[in-house]
Design a protein around this motif. Structure first.
Motif, PDB file in Angstrom:
ATOM      1  N   UNK A   1       0.850  -1.189   0.000  1.00 29.25           N
ATOM      2  CA  UNK A   1       0.000   0.000   0.000  1.00 29.25           C
ATOM      3  C   UNK A   1       0.888   1.242   0.000  1.00 29.25           C
ATOM      4  N   UNK A   2       0.545   2.215  -0.848  1.00 26.00           N
ATOM      5  CA  UNK A   2       1.298   3.460  -0.952  1.00 26.00           C
ATOM      6  C   UNK A   2       0.350   4.644  -0.936  1.00 26.00           C
ATOM      7  N   UNK A   3       0.749   5.715  -0.215  1.00 29.82           N
ATOM      8  CA  UNK A   3      -0.107   6.888  -0.049  1.00 29.82           C
ATOM      9  C   UNK A   3      -0.259   7.659  -1.354  1.00 29.82           C
ATOM     10  N   UNK A   4       0.799   7.784  -2.116  1.00 33.75           N
ATOM     11  CA  UNK A   4       0.762   8.565  -3.347  1.00 33.75           C
ATOM     12  C   UNK A   4       0.590   7.698  -4.582  1.00 33.75           C
ATOM     13  N   UNK A   5       0.697   8.328  -5.779  1.00 36.40           N
ATOM     14  CA  UNK A   5       0.513   7.581  -7.028  1.00 36.40           C
ATOM     15  C   UNK A   5       1.750   6.776  -7.459  1.00 36.40           C
ATOM     16  N   UNK A   6       2.915   6.997  -6.821  1.00 31.88           N
ATOM     17  CA  UNK A   6       4.127   6.274  -7.209  1.00 31.88           C
ATOM     18  C   UNK A   6       4.269   4.999  -6.392  1.00 31.88           C
ATOM     19  N   UNK A   7       4.826   3.961  -7.029  1.00 35.20           N
ATOM     20  CA  UNK A   7       5.131   2.709  -6.343  1.00 35.20           C
ATOM     21  C   UNK A   7       6.376   2.104  -6.975  1.00 35.20           C
TER      22      UNK A   7
END
Length: 146
Positions: A126-132
């Motif tokens: 899980x990531x808060x922003x659009x980048x992973x």
């Protein structure tokens, strides 16, 4: 002659990477979809005692919403075991500090409370922003509403 049921074996499970964009998603509905994919219930070779699920990457966790007035009333707590060791924080506070943990908590709550469930929970990213950082795995973007 009777046909026997085919069960998936741990070594022969083919895992894919799935990308879910949580922007504007209702927390519970998103979590049920993610938990279903983690368990492998969307596959025809689903076997309850084997981990047949795929990896799930959830982006934009900070843009997840709750319906009604749950955003004001929902709270998360943890207990240290000591007297006075109960710590609580509201949904809004949790979303400001660590939105990834809020989504992770919702999804892991829908997985079995067994060693298999904990193993399936490790495939959730899980990531808060659009980048992973999982671009190399070529995750397939799916619509969580479907």
């Amino acid at each position: 002659m009777t046909k026997s049921t085919q069960y998936a074996k741990p070594g022969e499970v083919e895992r894919k990477w799935v990308l879910i964009d949580a922007e504007g998603a209702t927390l519970g509905r998103l979590a049920t979809k993610a938990a279903m994919i983690l368990r492998g219930k969307n596959k025809p070779q689903y076997t309850p005692h084997t981990d047949t699920g795929d990896f799930v990457v959830i982006i934009n966790a900070d843009k997840v919403v709750l319906t009604g007035n749950k955003a004001e009333h929902k709270s998360y707590w943890r207990y240290s075991g000591w007297l006075g060791g109960l710590k609580t924080e509201s949904f809004k506070e949790a979303m400001e500090k660590h939105p990834e943990r809020v989504v992770e908590h919702a999804v892991k709550g829908m997985l079995p409370k067994t060693t298999l469930g904990r193993k399936q929970g490790t495939k959730l990213k899980v990531y808060a922003g659009p980048e992973h950082p999982h671009a190399a795995q070529n995750p397939v973007k799916i619509d969580w509403r479907a």
